[in-house]
Write a protein that holds these residues in place. Structure first.
Motif, PDB file in Angstrom:
ATOM      1  N   GLN B 176      58.465-107.578  -5.020  1.00  0.00           N
ATOM      2  CA  GLN B 176      59.127-106.270  -4.930  1.00  0.00           C
ATOM      3  C   GLN B 176      59.283-105.806  -3.486  1.00  0.00           C
ATOM      4  O   GLN B 176      59.916-104.785  -3.247  1.00  0.00           O
ATOM      5  CB  GLN B 176      58.317-105.218  -5.695  1.00  0.00           C
ATOM      6  N   GLY B 177      58.702-106.541  -2.543  1.00  0.00           N
ATOM      7  CA  GLY B 177      58.711-106.116  -1.143  1.00  0.00           C
ATOM      8  C   GLY B 177      57.289-105.791  -0.699  1.00  0.00           C
ATOM      9  O   GLY B 177      56.405-105.543  -1.536  1.00  0.00           O
ATOM     10  N   VAL B 178      57.080-105.770   0.618  1.00  0.00           N
ATOM     11  CA  VAL B 178      55.758-105.489   1.188  1.00  0.00           C
ATOM     12  C   VAL B 178      55.256-104.141   0.660  1.00  0.00           C
ATOM     13  O   VAL B 178      55.970-103.133   0.733  1.00  0.00           O
ATOM     14  CB  VAL B 178      55.842-105.443   2.733  1.00  0.00           C
ATOM     15  N   LYS B 179      54.041-104.141   0.131  1.00  0.00           N
ATOM     16  CA  LYS B 179      53.505-102.918  -0.472  1.00  0.00           C
ATOM     17  C   LYS B 179      53.509-101.750   0.517  1.00  0.00           C
ATOM     18  O   LYS B 179      53.921-100.627   0.177  1.00  0.00           O
ATOM     19  CB  LYS B 179      52.091-103.208  -0.989  1.00  0.00           C
ATOM     20  N   GLY B 180      53.055-101.969   1.740  1.00  0.00           N
ATOM     21  CA  GLY B 180      52.995-100.889   2.730  1.00  0.00           C
ATOM     22  C   GLY B 180      54.361-100.287   3.016  1.00  0.00           C
ATOM     23  O   GLY B 180      54.496 -99.071   3.215  1.00  0.00           O
ATOM     24  N   LEU B 181      55.382-101.125   3.030  1.00  0.00           N
ATOM     25  CA  LEU B 181      56.738-100.619   3.268  1.00  0.00           C
ATOM     26  C   LEU B 181      57.231 -99.827   2.059  1.00  0.00           C
ATOM     27  O   LEU B 181      57.904 -98.797   2.209  1.00  0.00           O
ATOM     28  CB  LEU B 181      57.690-101.773   3.585  1.00  0.00           C
TER      29      LEU B 181
END
Lengths: 542, 542
Positions: B176-181
């Motif tokens: 889903q994409g980098v969690k932090g981002l």
């Protein structure tokens, strides 16, 4: 309700099985006679049956979209590389963070996926310098830049920026990718192969996956269209064929001869598929092999080219591991080079070669760069391929730039040349050592045999499991290799992918393990793996 | 042979028409009675009939893949934004390069596509600084870096690099994409809407297009599944529905009321579709509108949310132009905010909001960043959406980073804040001026009316063409608006897209023109356009 859903899925699967029902008398039967559904199919459908929590599916759902009314092709699609075991690993990782010391390991080692930089591999400096400079070209002519970046990276960045119309590194490019970058890639292919390459044959893509999807979308009209795929295979192929509603025609790689790709097996499976009414459109070859690591000989490749030519098949050549060859006796040859060296011209063989920036020595997975080189298609069909590319406008420009760098790295005399060669050489030599160490370790385990990784990034050991272990897996409603891999994860934190996600000769069990953990971690991994395996074998001894 | 092919395509289209054959008695009939096939369909199928050189299709083709044996859904798909007129423009551009002075203009002005940086718009400095630093994090702690980059860009780059597991900006991220981002994006959505957003609802994608394809793939099971789309629409939707084999259920925007979206029209078209056996799954709303530029009122949006809720439709909200609003009386409201402010919770409305880094004031099209925020789906279906994302591994990390920056730009007190606000303000103010200038110019042309662009990046003027012009187009075997646009291109070098590529009320003709040419070029464009139009009208006066 639950029974209705299960019936629905059974019908879905049976449809795929039907075509192979009466095909029992072959050496490597894709779907041999068996009393149990579970061993019929090289992809263990029953893993699928139990992995989704259907119990919560109710017809009184408050949601307009339910698992019962979505596209059944999506339900059918499986992608084990990020499947059940990986989800379990992510949960363990969260747990480790929340409760340190709660497990017999202190980190999760993701050996499930060819993702070198996630395991500590550093990027190639020259590539990153050029990417940074093309991302922010405003600093190209500042004096501080010369102190921070190598001279040839600055020069290359200027060249690239000039190649992009209007120097617009933030603009959509031509649907196939920036023309100047495709020129560079074509020149790189020419240098690699010794045969001409046409920049108009290059379609740049966000990694190789969208390129594979595009080809499947182009070729598959219905479930009667078949694609010949190796078993074991990288599950992108099975997933993409399922999503596009086609039929995977399996051909088995011969584990005993180092995952050999035998033409008689291809021919046999093609004939079986044809006799069942399947129009076989294409042959997928992964060279170097994933998950199997073999590197094809040039002679073998010539036979494959002739087979495709004779049978009117598109040759879909997954060549993303072309830089990853670890044994001196083998060399990568592109199928384009092989076919041209046989005297076949542009219009004689229909060939798509897939390349990616995610693999090689650089392993720039997150940049999502790649391309396909498309040859031997008519002008009308190329127009359709172009249209499909256009609908998504273009691939990302950083990925395009990186693809051009990979196909045109620093040359002798460039300021970065020596440091580049050292970085590249160190990574490849280390990968070769890691492959050998892990291969040896697997081969020392009881009941395990493992072919060598001549190339690519994986080992695919076979584990011979006891009847007791197989029974325990059955009771846990999972495939035996899945059972083993989950146990391994829970005991060691090492994430590998069960063979059933790639397909395997029914009744055999494997797992795929990347060769990517950093060298200093390998001894600990080997001892944890060995200890786990011994205990597992003892626990389930018949 | 040629006839067989033509028949084949006719059948293909007739299938789509069939369902609307008997539907003639409505105000905005999607397919009104007419003696001519050509005015039946809002997408001018006959443009398609004649645009591909079928004469070269022969059954003795040396190629195994031909236009006759590829996936017919691919053939059916159309994408006018990069269609025939653009191909003609590319050829003219090559010709201009080879033979300067050979045409009455010295450059091609691509007003066909929302691609601001290709027309000279500079990127936002802060965004590019952060991208460069995260691409080459090795320079983050070098002293020269401080001279080249702003302090807050360095700080932000550090933050982002720390958010990426293992600091690996070249690794595949979570699917889903980098969690932090995603955390940053969710915080940005919360700040925008005043309602909570969950990072687990964010799926980051390579631009908005793959997100739209994912949703169509999820929802469309067969040609009996319909998607309500505005007419005119951005042709990604018609293309994606065609590729996934679904049925586009058109609803007409009311040109007379500034491209108003009327609930009775939605209801009417839904009922017509249902009566023909179509399962309508979703409603596409593009706000601000593309190609139509209207910005919906909050009240109108509330009615749309209620309509979807009552009818059990997924609301597919294309909100990629959320930063592009040019009139003080209008404001962008996300559908999520509107639905939450109506008291609907997470499980009450099934809503997907698409966002992209390609649009806004930054226009970073080539970076291919974007996301969808997915709410109101059951856990089972979310699992399927996750699996589809996993098959492509992840979107490109630079695009992910940029999406996080767009949703979290510099704040008051940051070193870059003032210069950032100046860059952003200048671009948006200039876009507003350009929109007004072009709108006024179009409205001065004989037979042309043009609604204002309240938002987005386009004007969509209507041209009333004479019978003589329509006849000339018919003789040239093309649609009247296509005929006009090709003439315009050949005379001025200005590339616009015929309305038939977006759909329009049958018998009306439009084109889409971006508001993106740089301001200093606008007067010349206006005078060239005006001169061309006057000559055209004179030539074809009845």
């Amino acid at each position: 309700m639950r029974r209705i859903v299960a019936d629905r899925f059974r019908r879905l699967f049976n449809r795929s099985f039907l075509l192979h029902r009466h095909h029992h008398n072959h050496n490597h039967p894709p779907f041999p006679a068996s009393s149990s559904l579970t061993s019929h199919y090289p992809f263990s459908p029953y893993r699928f049956f139990f992995s989704t929590p259907f119990s919560s599916m109710a017809s009184d759902s408050p949601f307009p979209v339910t698992a019962q009314n979505i596209n059944p092709k999506v339900l059918k699609c499986e992608y084990a590389v990020r499947g059940e075991v990986v989800t379990l690993a992510q949960n363990l990782q969260k747990d480790l963070l929340a409760n340190p010391g709660s497990h017999p390991f202190d980190e999760i080692l993701y050996c499930n996926i060819g993702n070198p930089q996630s395991l500590g591999q550093s990027p190639i400096t020259f590539f990153r310098e050029v990417l940074a400079l093309t991302d922010h070209p405003a600093i190209l002519d500042k004096s501080e830049t010369q102190g921070l970046f190598s001279a040839d990276a600055i020069e290359r960045a200027w060249q690239i920026v000039e190649q992009i119309p209007g120097r617009a590194t933030g603009a959509y490019s031509h649907s196939q990718g920036v023309k100047g970058l495709r020129d560079t890639i074509a020149a790189g292919i020419e240098e690699r192969d010794g045969f001409p390459a046409n920049p108009d044959d290059i379609f740049m893509t966000d990694g190789a996956s969208p390129a594979v999807h595009n080809m499947m979308q182009l070729l598959i009209r219905s479930e009667n269209d078949g694609i010949l795929c190796p078993i074991p295979q990288y599950p992108l192929y099975s997933a993409s064929i399922a999503l596009h509603g086609g039929f995977l025609v399996p051909y088995y790689l011969d584990e005993a001869s180092g995952w050999g790709l035998e033409i008689p097996e291809l021919k046999k499976q093609l004939d079986v598929a044809k006799s069942k009414g399947i129009n076989v459109r294409a042959l997928v070859v992964i060279n170097p092999g994933n998950p199997t690591g073999q590197v094809l000989s040039e002679e073998n490749q010539r036979h494959i080219v002739d087979f495709c030519k004779q049978e009117g098949l598109v040759l879909l050549a997954d060549e993303v591991y072309q830089e990853n060859v670890y044994v001196p006796e083998k060399k990568f040859h592109s199928f384009k080079k092989v076919s041209r060296s046989m005297g076949y011209g542009e219009n004689d063989v229909t060939l798509v070669s897939f390349q990616s920036v995610s693999k090689g020595y650089h392993g720039e997975c997150g940049k999502r760069g790649g391309y396909m080189e498309v040859t031997g298609f008519s002008a009308e069909v190329r127009e359709q391929i172009y249209k499909m590319a256009s609908v998504n406008l273009c691939s990302n420009i950083s990925g395009q730039i990186l693809a051009s760098l990979v196909m045109s790295p620093p040359k002798v005399g460039d300021e970065s040349y020596e440091s580049f060669m050292a970085e590249k050489g160190n990574i490849l030599a280390s990968l070769a050592r890691r492959a050998k160490t892990l291969e040896d370790a697997f081969n020392k385990l009881e009941g395990v045999t493992c072919n060598k990784a001549e190339g690519a990034m994986y080992l695919f050991p076979q584990i011979r499991l006891s009847q007791k272990a197989i029974k325990a897996a059955e009771e846990a409603k999972t495939a035996p290799d899945n059972f083993y891999c989950k146990r391994l994860l829970n005991a060691t934190g090492v994430v590998v992918v069960p063979g059933s996600g790639f397909g395997q000769v029914p009744g055999t069990w494997h797992f795929r393990c990347t060769i990517l953990p950093q060298e200093e971690k390998i001894p600990a991994i080997v001892s944890r793996l060995t200890e786990f395996h011994e205990k597992f074998m003892d626990e389930f001894r018949d």
